[in-house]
Design a protein around this motif. Structure first.
Motif, PDB file in Angstrom:
ATOM      1  N   SER A  55       0.937  -1.247   0.179  1.00  0.00           N
ATOM      2  CA  SER A  55       0.252  -0.192  -0.413  1.00  0.00           C
ATOM      3  C   SER A  55       0.764   1.363   0.181  1.00  0.00           C
ATOM      4  O   SER A  55       0.427   2.682  -0.460  1.00  0.00           O
ATOM      5  N   LEU A  56       1.781   0.650   0.095  1.00  0.00           N
ATOM      6  CA  LEU A  56       3.305   2.562   0.364  1.00  0.00           C
ATOM      7  C   LEU A  56       3.297   3.025  -1.346  1.00  0.00           C
ATOM      8  O   LEU A  56       3.504   2.130  -1.794  1.00  0.00           O
ATOM      9  N   ALA A  57       2.762   4.261  -1.723  1.00  0.00           N
ATOM     10  CA  ALA A  57       3.084   4.725  -3.087  1.00  0.00           C
ATOM     11  C   ALA A  57       4.402   4.519  -3.027  1.00  0.00           C
ATOM     12  O   ALA A  57       5.377   4.223  -3.110  1.00  0.00           O
ATOM     13  N   PRO A  58       4.743   4.548  -4.694  1.00  0.00           N
ATOM     14  CA  PRO A  58       5.827   4.407  -5.658  1.00  0.00           C
ATOM     15  C   PRO A  58       6.553   5.502  -5.221  1.00  0.00           C
ATOM     16  O   PRO A  58       8.281   4.885  -4.856  1.00  0.00           O
ATOM     17  N   ASP A  59       6.275   6.370  -4.544  1.00  0.00           N
ATOM     18  CA  ASP A  59       6.964   7.782  -4.754  1.00  0.00           C
ATOM     19  C   ASP A  59       7.594   7.817  -3.309  1.00  0.00           C
ATOM     20  O   ASP A  59       8.647   8.533  -2.288  1.00  0.00           O
ATOM     21  N   ARG A  61       8.939   7.760   0.858  1.00  0.00           N
ATOM     22  CA  ARG A  61       9.937   7.582   1.441  1.00  0.00           C
ATOM     23  C   ARG A  61       9.499   5.935   2.500  1.00  0.00           C
ATOM     24  O   ARG A  61       8.441   5.938   3.223  1.00  0.00           O
ATOM     25  N   LEU A  62      10.391   4.670   2.071  1.00  0.00           N
ATOM     26  CA  LEU A  62       9.868   3.605   3.095  1.00  0.00           C
ATOM     27  C   LEU A  62      10.602   3.765   4.807  1.00  0.00           C
ATOM     28  O   LEU A  62      11.792   3.715   4.705  1.00  0.00           O
ATOM     29  N   ILE A  63       9.565   3.932   5.345  1.00  0.00           N
ATOM     30  CA  ILE A  63       9.977   4.581   6.601  1.00  0.00           C
ATOM     31  C   ILE A  63       9.140   2.924   7.651  1.00  0.00           C
ATOM     32  O   ILE A  63       7.698   3.062   7.551  1.00  0.00           O
ATOM     33  N   PRO A  64      10.326   2.081   8.192  1.00  0.00           N
ATOM     34  CA  PRO A  64       9.715   0.355   7.935  1.00  0.00           C
ATOM     35  C   PRO A  64       8.988   0.459   9.641  1.00  0.00           C
ATOM     36  O   PRO A  64       7.585   0.172   9.064  1.00  0.00           O
ATOM     37  N   VAL A  65       8.987   1.831  10.627  1.00  0.00           N
ATOM     38  CA  VAL A  65       8.242   1.594  11.298  1.00  0.00           C
ATOM     39  C   VAL A  65       6.790   2.228  10.987  1.00  0.00           C
ATOM     40  O   VAL A  65       5.919   1.337  11.922  1.00  0.00           O
ATOM     41  N   ALA A  66       6.906   3.072  10.313  1.00  0.00           N
ATOM     42  CA  ALA A  66       5.806   3.853   9.731  1.00  0.00           C
ATOM     43  C   ALA A  66       4.544   2.254   9.010  1.00  0.00           C
ATOM     44  O   ALA A  66       3.278   2.545   9.017  1.00  0.00           O
ATOM     45  N   ALA A  67       5.977   2.378   7.914  1.00  0.00           N
ATOM     46  CA  ALA A  67       5.106   1.451   6.873  1.00  0.00           C
ATOM     47  C   ALA A  67       4.001   0.784   8.031  1.00  0.00           C
ATOM     48  O   ALA A  67       3.423  -0.733   7.123  1.00  0.00           O
ATOM     49  N   SER A  68       4.274  -0.154   9.066  1.00  0.00           N
ATOM     50  CA  SER A  68       4.661  -1.231   9.154  1.00  0.00           C
ATOM     51  C   SER A  68       3.003  -1.090  10.556  1.00  0.00           C
ATOM     52  O   SER A  68       2.651  -2.273  10.519  1.00  0.00           O
ATOM     53  N   LYS A  69       3.035  -0.031  11.316  1.00  0.00           N
ATOM     54  CA  LYS A  69       1.997   0.333  12.117  1.00  0.00           C
ATOM     55  C   LYS A  69       0.689   0.339  10.466  1.00  0.00           C
ATOM     56  O   LYS A  69      -0.136  -0.116  11.119  1.00  0.00           O
ATOM     57  N   HIS A  70       0.922   0.931   9.695  1.00  0.00           N
ATOM     58  CA  HIS A  70       0.524   1.411   8.581  1.00  0.00           C
ATOM     59  C   HIS A  70      -0.749  -0.213   7.915  1.00  0.00           C
ATOM     60  O   HIS A  70      -1.561  -0.062   7.888  1.00  0.00           O
ATOM     61  N   ALA A  71       0.881  -0.877   7.595  1.00  0.00           N
ATOM     62  CA  ALA A  71      -0.256  -1.816   7.309  1.00  0.00           C
ATOM     63  C   ALA A  71      -0.578  -2.741   7.925  1.00  0.00           C
ATOM     64  O   ALA A  71      -1.657  -3.597   7.958  1.00  0.00           O
ATOM     65  N   PHE A  72       0.156  -3.386   9.584  1.00  0.00           N
ATOM     66  CA  PHE A  72      -0.735  -3.845  10.436  1.00  0.00           C
ATOM     67  C   PHE A  72      -2.719  -3.544  11.053  1.00  0.00           C
ATOM     68  O   PHE A  72      -3.214  -3.969  10.429  1.00  0.00           O
ATOM     69  N   SER A  73      -2.468  -2.474  10.440  1.00  0.00           N
ATOM     70  CA  SER A  73      -3.316  -1.915  11.134  1.00  0.00           C
ATOM     71  C   SER A  73      -5.062  -1.484   9.935  1.00  0.00           C
ATOM     72  O   SER A  73      -6.203  -1.762  10.277  1.00  0.00           O
ATOM     73  N   GLY A  74      -4.138  -1.284   8.925  1.00  0.00           N
ATOM     74  CA  GLY A  74      -5.224  -1.436   7.295  1.00  0.00           C
ATOM     75  C   GLY A  74      -5.216  -2.580   6.771  1.00  0.00           C
ATOM     76  O   GLY A  74      -5.780  -3.063   5.685  1.00  0.00           O
ATOM     77  N   ASP A  75      -4.849  -3.697   8.155  1.00  0.00           N
ATOM     78  CA  ASP A  75      -4.733  -5.599   7.283  1.00  0.00           C
ATOM     79  C   ASP A  75      -4.548  -5.784   5.562  1.00  0.00           C
ATOM     80  O   ASP A  75      -4.721  -6.016   4.711  1.00  0.00           O
ATOM     81  N   THR A  76      -2.959  -4.886   5.340  1.00  0.00           N
ATOM     82  CA  THR A  76      -2.456  -5.131   4.421  1.00  0.00           C
ATOM     83  C   THR A  76      -0.786  -5.064   4.321  1.00  0.00           C
ATOM     84  O   THR A  76      -0.597  -5.246   3.092  1.00  0.00           O
ATOM     85  N   LEU A  77      -0.456  -5.752   5.382  1.00  0.00           N
ATOM     86  CA  LEU A  77       0.446  -7.090   5.369  1.00  0.00           C
ATOM     87  C   LEU A  77       0.493  -8.185   4.482  1.00  0.00           C
ATOM     88  O   LEU A  77      -0.865  -8.567   3.696  1.00  0.00           O
ATOM     89  N   THR A  78       1.627  -8.327   3.993  1.00  0.00           N
ATOM     90  CA  THR A  78       1.510  -9.735   3.191  1.00  0.00           C
ATOM     91  C   THR A  78       1.074 -10.643   3.690  1.00  0.00           C
ATOM     92  O   THR A  78       1.685 -11.072   4.765  1.00  0.00           O
ATOM     93  N   ASP A  79       0.585 -11.251   2.584  1.00  0.00           N
ATOM     94  CA  ASP A  79      -0.212 -12.767   3.212  1.00  0.00           C
ATOM     95  C   ASP A  79       0.539 -14.161   3.929  1.00  0.00           C
ATOM     96  O   ASP A  79       0.910 -14.828   4.863  1.00  0.00           O
ATOM     97  N   ASP A  80       2.103 -13.866   3.804  1.00  0.00           N
ATOM     98  CA  ASP A  80       3.277 -14.940   4.387  1.00  0.00           C
ATOM     99  C   ASP A  80       2.817 -14.352   5.498  1.00  0.00           C
ATOM    100  O   ASP A  80       3.460 -15.362   6.610  1.00  0.00           O
ATOM    101  N   VAL A  81       3.157 -12.886   6.289  1.00  0.00           N
ATOM    102  CA  VAL A  81       3.515 -12.018   7.019  1.00  0.00           C
ATOM    103  C   VAL A  81       2.183 -12.773   8.024  1.00  0.00           C
ATOM    104  O   VAL A  81       2.187 -12.621   9.224  1.00  0.00           O
TER     105      VAL A  81
END
Lengths: 265, 265
Positions: A55-59, A61-81
């Motif tokens: 769900s991170l836009a191509p342009d 910046r990847l901030i791992p902590v923020a991206a992880s928070k966003h993906a967990f709360s939005g249920d957009t983590l990858t299927d393996d995770v």
């Protein structure tokens, strides 16, 4: 009881795999249900990168902590995770089994931790203020469950003794036991460690197997490592320094964070 | 001087990358030559598996230590690993730069260590007998060179203090500084660590950058961490226990392996 074994050795015929099979057999004989995440067999992806956050836009910046928070709360983590998180929520007991490489876990298992222990799931849980610094170290998502390391080390046991040159095994494993397992809430059992695995013969294997069987039989009754709860009164909040009256003056080191260390000082 | 920076952050626009650029600029301005192994940009393979040992027969059991020994001595390591070994032999100083994730290095950097630190190169070097247990901890292939960690930590500095709940930063980094860098012979400089990186503004960045520039200016003159040499007389051989007269009775923990700890006790 439901037991998840996360296994990290590349060779199905390894000593590690044989010990894993011993553990599984003993657990199943006792009526427990066992699932295994065999990371090499699963071709687990070790690296955190943009592919983890679709769900991170191509342009952006990847901030791992923020991206992880966003993906967990939005249920957009990858299927393996997501699948691993589901297994962790299923398991009453988690076993991490790995060979000790360079005094730490192999990269593939570290990558499992880095990717699966998401913000909002394993860290970043609970209120963060000047009164309370999150639910961690004895509280959190996985509280009430047990975890344990099963470790094979090539080196001599003497070299991992309290005065051994590698450093004491309990200190070497503290960043995992306390920093990875106790942090999100697990009660952490003393590790099972077998040494000099480069020189194993049948007799030594059978001795190690019997010792491991015993640990599997006592999974539910073994007393956990008595780490101090962050929010149990032993630490100043939010600085998280151990209160001075709880140890000898000038004392330092990982053992400070054990309740027993205070009792004996 | 030749400096190799092994860099492990997935985002080119990260704080880590900005600090790396500060270090490179300062080193080059001083006339040093810098090479960078940017592990994510290189798409570094993190896992040790059969693909690392092309000379292993398809039905042969993979024993990582034996396979590594065979591949290093027979010059059959994979090209990516050989290239990193060549860089390590080129570099007078090695810098490992990474964000501290779960109190350890990210998986991709651990995988660089696991795969590049081959048997016969970084371990398994020298005579192993009851008189001498190898050239390691202050001796070995990389002796006479310097190494240093550059670490960014999201958490508060207080939480990594001597009495902080995460454990003291020097103890958390001991398995890397002592177990990975000192082991094959490096003189290990005190780490550069910057904290609370989740809350950096321009002023804090500039303060961290200036501190890092200073560390780069003094790379050649900074006094290394005074770890005890394995074969310097401080340890019983081959049990590798610190001699009892070199510390207070009952003392334990990583700090035992510092010469200063003995001097002050």
């Amino acid at each position: 009881m439901n037991v998840l074994i996360v296994f990290a050795h590349p060779e199905p015929k390894s000593l590690s795999a044989s010990l894993r099979d011993v553990a599984v057999q003993e657990l199943e004989a006792a009526g427990h249900t066992v699932r295994i995440s065999d990371l090499h067999a699963m071709r687990w992806k070790s690296e955190i990168d943009r592919a983890d956050f679709p769900s991170l836009a191509p342009d952006e910046r990847l901030i791992p902590v923020a991206a992880s928070k966003h993906a967990f709360s939005g249920d957009t983590l990858t299927d393996d995770v997501k699948a691993e998180i589901e297994k962790l929520l299923w398991a009453d007991t988690l076993i991490l089994q790995f060979p000790l490489w360079w005094f730490a876990m192999p990269a593939i298992l570290k990558g499992w931790v880095d990717r699966v222990f998401a913000y909002g799931f394993a860290y970043g849980v609970g209120e963060h203020s000047d009164k309370r610094w999150g639910d961690r170290y004895g509280e959190g998502t996985l509280v009430g469950r047990r975890a344990m390391l099963v470790v094979t080390a090539g080196g001599w046991e003497e070299h991992y003794a309290p005065r051994g040159i590698n450093g004491p095994i309990d200190d070497l494993l503290f960043p995992i036991n306390h920093g990875i397992l106790y942090y999100p809430g697990y009660d952490v059992l003393p590790p099972f460690v077998t040494y000099s695995t480069d020189r194993f013969d049948d007799a030594r294997f059978e001795a190690a197997a019997e010792s491991l069987r015993d640990r599997m039989r006592t999974l539910e009754t073994t007393y956990p490592i008595p780490y101090r709860r962050q929010n149990g009164g032993d630490y100043h909040i939010p600085a998280m320094q151990l209160r001075s009256e709880l140890s000898e003056p000038g004392a330092s080191g990982f053992a400070l964070h054990l309740k027993d260390a205070a009792a004996s000082s």
